[in-house]
Design a protein around this motif. Structure first.
Motif, PDB file in Angstrom:
ATOM      1  N   ALA A  40      -2.148   2.293   1.820  1.00 37.69           N
ATOM      2  CA  ALA A  40      -1.461   1.215   2.526  1.00 37.69           C
ATOM      3  C   ALA A  40      -1.582  -0.047   1.685  1.00 37.69           C
ATOM      4  O   ALA A  40      -2.629  -0.311   1.087  1.00 37.69           O
ATOM      5  N   GLY A  41      -0.500  -0.823   1.608  1.00 41.49           N
ATOM      6  CA  GLY A  41      -0.534  -2.018   0.776  1.00 41.49           C
ATOM      7  C   GLY A  41      -0.716  -1.638  -0.685  1.00 41.49           C
ATOM      8  O   GLY A  41      -0.019  -0.770  -1.217  1.00 41.49           O
ATOM      9  N   TRP A  42      -1.702  -2.239  -1.338  1.00 42.24           N
ATOM     10  CA  TRP A  42      -1.874  -1.999  -2.776  1.00 42.24           C
ATOM     11  C   TRP A  42      -2.340  -0.588  -3.095  1.00 42.24           C
ATOM     12  O   TRP A  42      -2.157  -0.104  -4.219  1.00 42.24           O
ATOM     13  N   THR A  43      -2.878   0.126  -2.103  1.00 39.32           N
ATOM     14  CA  THR A  43      -3.367   1.471  -2.399  1.00 39.32           C
ATOM     15  C   THR A  43      -2.279   2.545  -2.321  1.00 39.32           C
ATOM     16  O   THR A  43      -2.544   3.697  -2.638  1.00 39.32           O
ATOM     17  N   VAL A  44      -1.065   2.170  -1.921  1.00 40.77           N
ATOM     18  CA  VAL A  44       0.040   3.139  -1.981  1.00 40.77           C
ATOM     19  C   VAL A  44       0.237   3.607  -3.425  1.00 40.77           C
ATOM     20  O   VAL A  44       0.459   4.792  -3.693  1.00 40.77           O
ATOM     21  N   GLY A  45       0.158   2.678  -4.379  1.00 42.68           N
ATOM     22  CA  GLY A  45       0.270   3.044  -5.787  1.00 42.68           C
ATOM     23  C   GLY A  45      -0.862   3.952  -6.228  1.00 42.68           C
ATOM     24  O   GLY A  45      -0.651   4.883  -7.023  1.00 42.68           O
ATOM     25  N   LEU A  46      -2.073   3.713  -5.728  1.00 45.81           N
ATOM     26  CA  LEU A  46      -3.211   4.574  -6.080  1.00 45.81           C
ATOM     27  C   LEU A  46      -3.007   5.983  -5.538  1.00 45.81           C
ATOM     28  O   LEU A  46      -3.343   6.966  -6.207  1.00 45.81           O
ATOM     29  N   ALA A  47      -2.469   6.085  -4.322  1.00 46.31           N
ATOM     30  CA  ALA A  47      -2.212   7.401  -3.747  1.00 46.31           C
ATOM     31  C   ALA A  47      -1.202   8.171  -4.593  1.00 46.31           C
ATOM     32  O   ALA A  47      -1.369   9.369  -4.857  1.00 46.31           O
ATOM     33  N   ALA A  48      -0.158   7.480  -5.028  1.00 44.79           N
ATOM     34  CA  ALA A  48       0.842   8.130  -5.884  1.00 44.79           C
ATOM     35  C   ALA A  48       0.231   8.582  -7.198  1.00 44.79           C
ATOM     36  O   ALA A  48       0.538   9.669  -7.706  1.00 44.79           O
ATOM     37  N   GLU A  49      -0.652   7.769  -7.744  1.00 47.13           N
ATOM     38  CA  GLU A  49      -1.294   8.132  -9.008  1.00 47.13           C
ATOM     39  C   GLU A  49      -2.239   9.311  -8.837  1.00 47.13           C
ATOM     40  O   GLU A  49      -2.312  10.195  -9.695  1.00 47.13           O
ATOM     41  N   ALA A  81       0.747  18.639  -4.723  1.00 45.12           N
ATOM     42  CA  ALA A  81       0.216  17.351  -4.307  1.00 45.12           C
ATOM     43  C   ALA A  81       1.350  16.362  -4.088  1.00 45.12           C
ATOM     44  O   ALA A  81       2.352  16.375  -4.810  1.00 45.12           O
ATOM     45  N   GLU A  82       1.171  15.506  -3.112  1.00 41.56           N
ATOM     46  CA  GLU A  82       2.170  14.492  -2.796  1.00 41.56           C
ATOM     47  C   GLU A  82       1.479  13.260  -2.245  1.00 41.56           C
ATOM     48  O   GLU A  82       0.267  13.289  -1.982  1.00 41.56           O
ATOM     49  N   SER A  83       2.245  12.186  -2.061  1.00 41.93           N
ATOM     50  CA  SER A  83       1.653  10.952  -1.556  1.00 41.93           C
ATOM     51  C   SER A  83       2.654  10.222  -0.675  1.00 41.93           C
ATOM     52  O   SER A  83       3.877  10.376  -0.836  1.00 41.93           O
ATOM     53  N   TYR A  84       2.105   9.400   0.238  1.00 43.93           N
ATOM     54  CA  TYR A  84       2.927   8.627   1.168  1.00 43.93           C
ATOM     55  C   TYR A  84       2.192   7.351   1.573  1.00 43.93           C
ATOM     56  O   TYR A  84       0.956   7.321   1.579  1.00 43.93           O
ATOM     57  N   PRO A  85       2.925   6.311   1.979  1.00 43.73           N
ATOM     58  CA  PRO A  85       2.274   5.259   2.758  1.00 43.73           C
ATOM     59  C   PRO A  85       1.699   5.871   4.030  1.00 43.73           C
ATOM     60  O   PRO A  85       2.334   6.717   4.669  1.00 43.73           O
ATOM     61  N   ALA A  86       0.519   5.460   4.395  1.00 44.98           N
ATOM     62  CA  ALA A  86      -0.213   6.155   5.457  1.00 44.98           C
ATOM     63  C   ALA A  86       0.566   6.230   6.769  1.00 44.98           C
ATOM     64  O   ALA A  86       0.582   7.273   7.434  1.00 44.98           O
ATOM     65  N   LYS A  87       1.232   5.161   7.147  1.00 47.09           N
ATOM     66  CA  LYS A  87       1.942   5.174   8.427  1.00 47.09           C
ATOM     67  C   LYS A  87       3.228   5.994   8.373  1.00 47.09           C
ATOM     68  O   LYS A  87       3.811   6.290   9.412  1.00 47.09           O
ATOM     69  N   GLU A  88       3.670   6.359   7.180  1.00 44.62           N
ATOM     70  CA  GLU A  88       4.842   7.224   7.049  1.00 44.62           C
ATOM     71  C   GLU A  88       4.482   8.706   7.186  1.00 44.62           C
ATOM     72  O   GLU A  88       5.353   9.541   7.426  1.00 44.62           O
ATOM     73  N   TYR A  89       3.205   9.008   7.056  1.00 45.42           N
ATOM     74  CA  TYR A  89       2.775  10.408   7.044  1.00 45.42           C
ATOM     75  C   TYR A  89       3.110  11.131   8.340  1.00 45.42           C
ATOM     76  O   TYR A  89       3.450  12.316   8.341  1.00 45.42           O
ATOM     77  N   MET A 145      -7.410   9.666   2.082  1.00 48.52           N
ATOM     78  CA  MET A 145      -7.016   8.307   2.427  1.00 48.52           C
ATOM     79  C   MET A 145      -7.678   7.299   1.506  1.00 48.52           C
ATOM     80  O   MET A 145      -8.895   7.321   1.320  1.00 48.52           O
ATOM     81  N   PHE A 146      -6.863   6.415   0.907  1.00 44.26           N
ATOM     82  CA  PHE A 146      -7.377   5.314   0.097  1.00 44.26           C
ATOM     83  C   PHE A 146      -7.461   4.060   0.960  1.00 44.26           C
ATOM     84  O   PHE A 146      -6.440   3.490   1.346  1.00 44.26           O
ATOM     85  N   GLY A 147      -8.689   3.634   1.268  1.00 38.60           N
ATOM     86  CA  GLY A 147      -8.861   2.450   2.102  1.00 38.60           C
ATOM     87  C   GLY A 147      -8.814   2.785   3.583  1.00 38.60           C
ATOM     88  O   GLY A 147      -8.835   3.955   3.989  1.00 38.60           O
ATOM     89  N   PRO A 148      -8.736   1.745   4.426  1.00 33.10           N
ATOM     90  CA  PRO A 148      -8.741   1.958   5.888  1.00 33.10           C
ATOM     91  C   PRO A 148      -7.538   2.773   6.346  1.00 33.10           C
ATOM     92  O   PRO A 148      -6.429   2.624   5.839  1.00 33.10           O
ATOM     93  N   ALA A 149      -7.772   3.626   7.344  1.00 33.02           N
ATOM     94  CA  ALA A 149      -6.719   4.506   7.857  1.00 33.02           C
ATOM     95  C   ALA A 149      -6.112   3.932   9.133  1.00 33.02           C
ATOM     96  O   ALA A 149      -6.787   3.231   9.900  1.00 33.02           O
ATOM     97  N   PRO A 150      -4.852   4.231   9.386  1.00 35.50           N
ATOM     98  CA  PRO A 150      -4.259   3.866  10.684  1.00 35.50           C
ATOM     99  C   PRO A 150      -5.032   4.514  11.830  1.00 35.50           C
ATOM    100  O   PRO A 150      -5.537   5.630  11.701  1.00 35.50           O
ATOM    101  N   GLU A 151      -5.096   3.823  12.926  1.00 33.44           N
ATOM    102  CA  GLU A 151      -5.857   4.305  14.072  1.00 33.44           C
ATOM    103  C   GLU A 151      -5.340   5.677  14.525  1.00 33.44           C
ATOM    104  O   GLU A 151      -4.133   5.885  14.666  1.00 33.44           O
ATOM    105  N   GLY A 152      -6.254   6.600  14.718  1.00 34.92           N
ATOM    106  CA  GLY A 152      -5.924   7.912  15.245  1.00 34.92           C
ATOM    107  C   GLY A 152      -5.479   8.929  14.220  1.00 34.92           C
ATOM    108  O   GLY A 152      -5.354  10.122  14.555  1.00 34.92           O
ATOM    109  N   LEU A 153      -5.259   8.506  12.980  1.00 32.65           N
ATOM    110  CA  LEU A 153      -4.710   9.445  11.997  1.00 32.65           C
ATOM    111  C   LEU A 153      -5.726  10.517  11.612  1.00 32.65           C
ATOM    112  O   LEU A 153      -5.373  11.694  11.462  1.00 32.65           O
TER     113      LEU A 153
END
Length: 297
Positions: free
Chosen positions: A186-195, A208-216, A232-240
């Motif tokens: 989420a935010g700056w870590t979307v790029g890290l997830a893609a990497e 392997a694949e990647s997404y913004p967390a709330k799009e998952y 998950m890179f960084g804080p996760a959306p609630e309930g995920l």
């Protein structure tokens, strides 16, 4: 025998520390607060560009866009374009810098000072201490990000400490038993997830694949089952986390700075490559730099 990429992964804490020290010195060419900036790259460098762009805007230092070099919009006005290129020879980067010459100030961040990018850009920052022998890029990308984070005035010391943990501690339990990997940010870590997903595909030929967390939850979660790991890179959306566990997927959320968590993902890719008899230094179909032949006249 230790591969080049294993050595380069382990060297990241030292490289990050050198980058922090370098950022404390005058570095002409890196964006100043208030400038409107585009950051471009190819492959891994594009994902680093995405992370930096989000961090820079989040720090209130100015509008910052990130593009794959081949998809950079023509005619959009910027105060500076920053090109990230480990090799300094990538065709799309050199072509873009050539097209921009005389119209906007350009800066290249590279690992090799003996390449064409040195004269293609107006300003150059050389991180030769982070250059690599492996085709798979690890320490140059994360060192570039450490430099850019420090240049923004962010405190990178905790990330360096976490990087030391990431090269030494065990991989998350059970993750090497999974065969499908989804990385979320989420935010700056979307790029890290893609990497992270790219490293898994390059080094270990993993699904392997990647997404913004709330799009998952908007579709991709359908593939998740007992074969899957969701990282998950960084804080996760609630309930995920609970939703992923209900699918049978393995939830992975290292208690590390997100860039240090990327080191763990790099290590996972190399570990799986070794288990599958692959050489992560020379992944199939890939070269250190993409150099395209000129179109036939």
């Amino acid at each position: 025998m230790t591969t080049h990429v294993e050595t380069e992964i382990a060297d990241q804490p030292a490289c990050w520390q050198r980058a922090v020290e370098l950022a404390a010195t005058p570095l002409p060419g890196l964006p100043e607060p208030g400038e409107r900036v585009a950051v471009v790259g190819c492959g891994t460098s594009w994902f680093v560009a995405q992370a930096y762009a989000a961090l820079r805007e989040g720090a209130g230092q100015g509008e910052t866009d990130a593009f794959a070099a081949s998809e950079t919009p023509a005619g959009r006005r910027y105060d500076r374009v920053v090109a990230l290129s480990r090799s300094g020879t990538t065709t799309e980067i050199l072509e873009l810098l050539g097209d921009l010459r005389g119209t906007v100030r350009t800066t290249a961040v590279t690992g090799d000072p003996a390449t064409p990018v040195m004269t293609a850009a107006d300003d150059v920052v050389v991180l030769d201490f982070a250059d690599e022998r492996s085709v798979v890029q690890t320490r140059f990308a994360t060192t570039t990000l450490a430099l850019l984070r420090a240049h923004l005035g962010l405190d990178v010391a905790p990330a360096v400490a976490d990087a030391r943990r990431a090269v030494a501690e065990a991989l998350p339990p059970g993750v090497t038993d999974r065969t499908q990997f989804t990385f979320l940010g989420a935010g700056w870590t979307v790029g890290l997830a893609a990497e992270a997903a790219l490293k898994m595909r390059e080094a270990s030929l993993s699904w392997a694949e990647s997404y913004p967390a709330k799009e998952y939850r908007h579709g991709p979660i359908a593939i998740t089952d007992e074969r899957s790991a969701v990282w998950m890179f960084g804080p996760a959306p609630e309930g995920l986390e609970e939703q992923v566990r209900e699918t049978g997927g393995l939830w992975v959320q290292p208690d590390l700075d997100p860039a240090a968590s990327l080191i763990l993902a790099q290590r996972l890719a190399v570990t799986l490559a070794a288990a599958r008899g692959l050489d992560p230094d020379t992944p199939r179909h890939l070269t250190r730099s993409v150099i395209l032949r000129p179109a036939a006249g």
